[in-house]
Design a protein around this motif. Structure first.
Motif, PDB file in Angstrom:
ATOM      1  N   PHE A   6       0.846  -1.122   0.029  1.00 52.50           N
ATOM      2  CA  PHE A   6       0.087  -0.060   0.004  1.00 52.50           C
ATOM      3  C   PHE A   6       0.903   1.125  -0.026  1.00 52.50           C
ATOM      4  CE2 PHE A   6      -3.077  -3.010   1.812  1.00 52.50           C
ATOM      5  CZ  PHE A   6      -3.891  -2.786   0.701  1.00 52.50           C
ATOM      6  N   GLY A   7       2.044   1.057   0.469  1.00 49.03           N
ATOM      7  CA  GLY A   7       2.785   2.463   0.230  1.00 49.03           C
ATOM      8  C   GLY A   7       2.748   3.092   1.700  1.00 49.03           C
ATOM      9  N   THR A   8       1.980   2.791   2.403  1.00 44.04           N
ATOM     10  CA  THR A   8       1.801   3.485   3.611  1.00 44.04           C
ATOM     11  C   THR A   8       1.042   2.462   4.566  1.00 44.04           C
ATOM     12  OG1 THR A   8       0.748   5.350   4.939  1.00 44.04           O
ATOM     13  CG2 THR A   8      -0.429   4.407   3.016  1.00 44.04           C
ATOM     14  N   ASP A   9       0.761   2.711   5.941  1.00 44.11           N
ATOM     15  CA  ASP A   9       0.351   1.856   6.779  1.00 44.11           C
ATOM     16  C   ASP A   9      -1.260   1.519   6.397  1.00 44.11           C
ATOM     17  OD1 ASP A   9      -1.208   3.598   9.637  1.00 44.11           O
ATOM     18  OD2 ASP A   9      -0.231   4.392   7.879  1.00 44.11           O
ATOM     19  N   LEU A  10      -1.659   0.404   7.005  1.00 43.80           N
ATOM     20  CA  LEU A  10      -3.055  -0.006   6.447  1.00 43.80           C
ATOM     21  C   LEU A  10      -4.050   0.694   7.158  1.00 43.80           C
ATOM     22  CD1 LEU A  10      -4.436  -2.351   4.968  1.00 43.80           C
ATOM     23  CD2 LEU A  10      -4.287  -3.733   6.950  1.00 43.80           C
ATOM     24  N   SER A  12      -4.028   4.142   7.737  1.00 49.27           N
ATOM     25  CA  SER A  12      -4.675   5.150   6.849  1.00 49.27           C
ATOM     26  C   SER A  12      -5.259   4.861   5.843  1.00 49.27           C
ATOM     27  CB  SER A  12      -3.186   6.177   6.616  1.00 49.27           C
ATOM     28  OG  SER A  12      -2.387   5.385   5.898  1.00 49.27           O
ATOM     29  N   GLU A  13      -4.865   3.780   5.268  1.00 51.80           N
ATOM     30  CA  GLU A  13      -5.808   3.411   3.923  1.00 51.80           C
ATOM     31  C   GLU A  13      -7.177   3.287   4.290  1.00 51.80           C
ATOM     32  OE1 GLU A  13      -5.033   3.147   0.505  1.00 51.80           O
ATOM     33  OE2 GLU A  13      -3.095   4.507   1.274  1.00 51.80           O
ATOM     34  N   PHE A  14      -7.602   2.714   5.259  1.00 52.18           N
ATOM     35  CA  PHE A  14      -8.926   2.316   5.669  1.00 52.18           C
ATOM     36  C   PHE A  14      -9.557   3.775   6.051  1.00 52.18           C
ATOM     37  CE2 PHE A  14      -7.599  -1.926   7.339  1.00 52.18           C
ATOM     38  CZ  PHE A  14      -8.507  -2.863   6.340  1.00 52.18           C
ATOM     39  N   ASP A  15      -8.823   4.489   6.649  1.00 52.18           N
ATOM     40  CA  ASP A  15      -9.419   5.996   7.146  1.00 52.18           C
ATOM     41  C   ASP A  15      -9.852   6.663   5.633  1.00 52.18           C
ATOM     42  OD1 ASP A  15      -9.966   8.171   8.749  1.00 52.18           O
ATOM     43  OD2 ASP A  15      -8.191   9.001   7.841  1.00 52.18           O
TER      44      ASP A  15
END
Length: 147
Positions: A6-10, A12-15
């Motif tokens: 995802f390139g970032t933490d999971l 922050s993607e859910f947010d």
């Protein structure tokens, strides 16, 4: 096997996904009891052993223009709040921003089955409308003696 990155933490993607979904569906309330953002008047609902207490925060509303009614298990609070008149020394005032709600309103609250529509009082004090609805006798708590 493919690897997900995802390139970032999971979280922050859910947010981000949650914000996109809220925008897509018009920001529906997260709970069936949630009202629309900015609903007027804002309300608090509570309960005592003998009654259901509803407080509607409606500052600036003329109590004579409030209508409170109960029909088929629904409490309806409606009325109108007039625009605040600002002193302008006879000049016309143009509004650039307005955050205070002005106009007609109506809130409908579903009452629990144990609410007794024959035992209702309403009082408007200091900008708060307090509606007290008695509970049916059969639903009130009672102590049972153990033999």
């Amino acid at each position: 096997m493919s690897e997900l990155n995802f390139g970032t933490d999971l979280f922050s993607e859910f947010d981000r996904l949650q914000r996109q979904m809220a925008g897509l569906f018009g920001g529906f309330p997260s709970s069936i009891r949630s009202g629309p953002f900015g609903a007027f008047p804002q309300i608090n609902i509570g309960s005592t052993d003998g009654s259901i207490e509803i407080v509607a925060f409606a500052p600036g509303v003329d109590p004579q223009k409030l209508d409170v009614s109960i029909d088929k298990g629904l409490l309806s609070i409606s009325g109108e709040r007039a625009a605040a008149q600002l002193a302008t020394d006879g000049e016309e005032m143009r509004t650039y921003a307005q955050e205070r709600f002005v106009g007609s309103f109506r809130r409908v609250i579903e009452l629990p089955e144990h609410a007794d529509p024959d035992k209702v009082t309403a009082q408007y004090t200091n900008g708060c409308l307090t509606v007290s609805i008695g509970k049916r006798e059969a639903s009130k708590p009672r102590a049972i003696t153990v033999q």
